[in-house]
Design an enzyme around this catalytic site. Structure first.
Site, PDB file in Angstrom:
ATOM      1  N   GLY A 178       0.804  -1.217   0.000  1.00  0.00           N
ATOM      2  CA  GLY A 178       0.000   0.000   0.000  1.00  0.00           C
ATOM      3  C   GLY A 178       0.836   1.264   0.000  1.00  0.00           C
ATOM      4  N   SER A 179       0.418   2.282  -0.726  1.00  0.00           N
ATOM      5  CA  SER A 179       1.243   3.458  -0.888  1.00  0.00           C
ATOM      6  C   SER A 179       0.460   4.573  -1.578  1.00  0.00           C
ATOM      7  CB  SER A 179       2.487   3.097  -1.699  1.00  0.00           C
ATOM      8  OG  SER A 179       2.158   2.183  -2.726  1.00  0.00           O
TER       9      SER A 179
END
EC number: 4.1.1.65
Length: 218
Positions: A187-188
Site C-alpha cells: 500500500g502506498s
C-alpha cells in the site's frame, strides 16, 4: 481510444507478468509454499504450514502482478492504479493530485507524459499509513520529467507496510507516456503535480488506472 473523463476506464490486459523488484518478497514466500506442499503428505507440521504459506504466496503473486495495457489518450495519464485521495491547489500555481494505492491495486507506476527523466531523488523517511496526512514525511522518491508541458513532478510515497520504492529508470532516460517507471511495494501513494493552467479531469474518490485514465482536461 477515447475514454470518459468522469470514470476510470477499464485497462486492456493482453498479458500479465510479475513486477520487477518483487523477487526479495516473492521468491522466499513461493519457495516456502512449494517445500511445505511437497512435504505435506509425510509431515503434519509441513501440512500445517502448507495452507497459510500457499495462501500467502498466492497473495504475493496477486500483489506483484504487472499487466500489459493499451495506453490511453490525453496529455496527462494517471501514474498509478488506485483512488484519487485529494486534489489540492499548490502555492506555486500547480495542482497536486494524490492517488492512494491499496494492497489490492497494481503497484507498478507509469510515466504520466512522454519526456525525459531529469531527476530521481530518494528521500528516507517513516512509514505512516499512506492515507494519513503525515505520510508526506514517509520514504519517497521524487521524480521530475521534462515534457511538452514543462517540468512535471511526481512523488512515490511508501506506506505503512512498504519498505522500499524501486525506481526502474535513471536520470537522463527518455520515456514514453505510460511506460513503467517504478514499483512501490504494497500500500502506498503517488502524488502528481499538474502545471499552472492545466485543469483536472478526475474527482476525489474516482478510481484510476495507471497509463489509462486521463488526469487533465482540454
Amino acid at each position: 481510444m477515447p475514454h470518459s473523463q468522469t470514470s476510470a476506464p477499464r485497462d486492456s490486459r493482453v498479458g500479465v507478468r510479475l513486477a520487477r523488484g518483487a523477487s526479495p518478497w516473492l521468491l522466499p514466500t513461493v519457495a516456502t509454499a512449494a517445500v511445505s506442499l511437497a512435504r505435506a503428505r509425510r509431515s503434519g507440521a509441513a501440512k500445517a504450514v502448507a495452507v497459510p504459506a500457499t495462501a500467502l504466496a498466492a497473495g504475493m503473486l496477486w500483489f506483484f502482478r504487472d499487466p500489459e495495457r493499451e495506453i490511453g489518450q490525453g496529455r496527462v495519464l494517471s501514474p498509478a492504479d488506485g483512488v484519487v485521495q485529494s486534489i489540492m491547489p499548490w502555492k506555486d500555481g500547480r495542482t497536486r493530485v494524490a492517488i492512494f494505492m491499496s494492497p489490492l491495486n497494481v503497484h507498478v507506476n507509469r510515466a504520466p507524459l512522454a519526456g525525459t527523466v531529469t531527476s530521481v531523488e530518494h528521500v528516507p523517511g517513516g512509514f505512516v499509513p499512506a492515507f494519513n496526512k503525515e505520510s508526506e514525511n514517509n520514504e519517497r522518491v521524487i521524480w521530475h520529467f521534462d515534457t511538452e508541458l514543462g517540468d512535471i513532478e511526481m512523488i512515490q510515497i511508501a506506506g505503512a507496510v512498504a519498505r522500499r520504492i524501486v525506481p526502474y529508470l535513471p536520470e537522463g532516460t527518455k520515456v514514453e507516456q505510460g511506460e513503467r517507471i517504478g514499483l512501490i511495494r504494497f500500500g502506498s501513494r503517488v502524488d502528481l503535480y499538474l502545471p499552472e493552467g492545466v485543469e483536472v479531469a478526475v474527482e476525489v474518490g474516482q478510481k484510476t488506472v495507471a497509463g489509462v485514465t486521463r488526469i487533465d482536461r482540454d
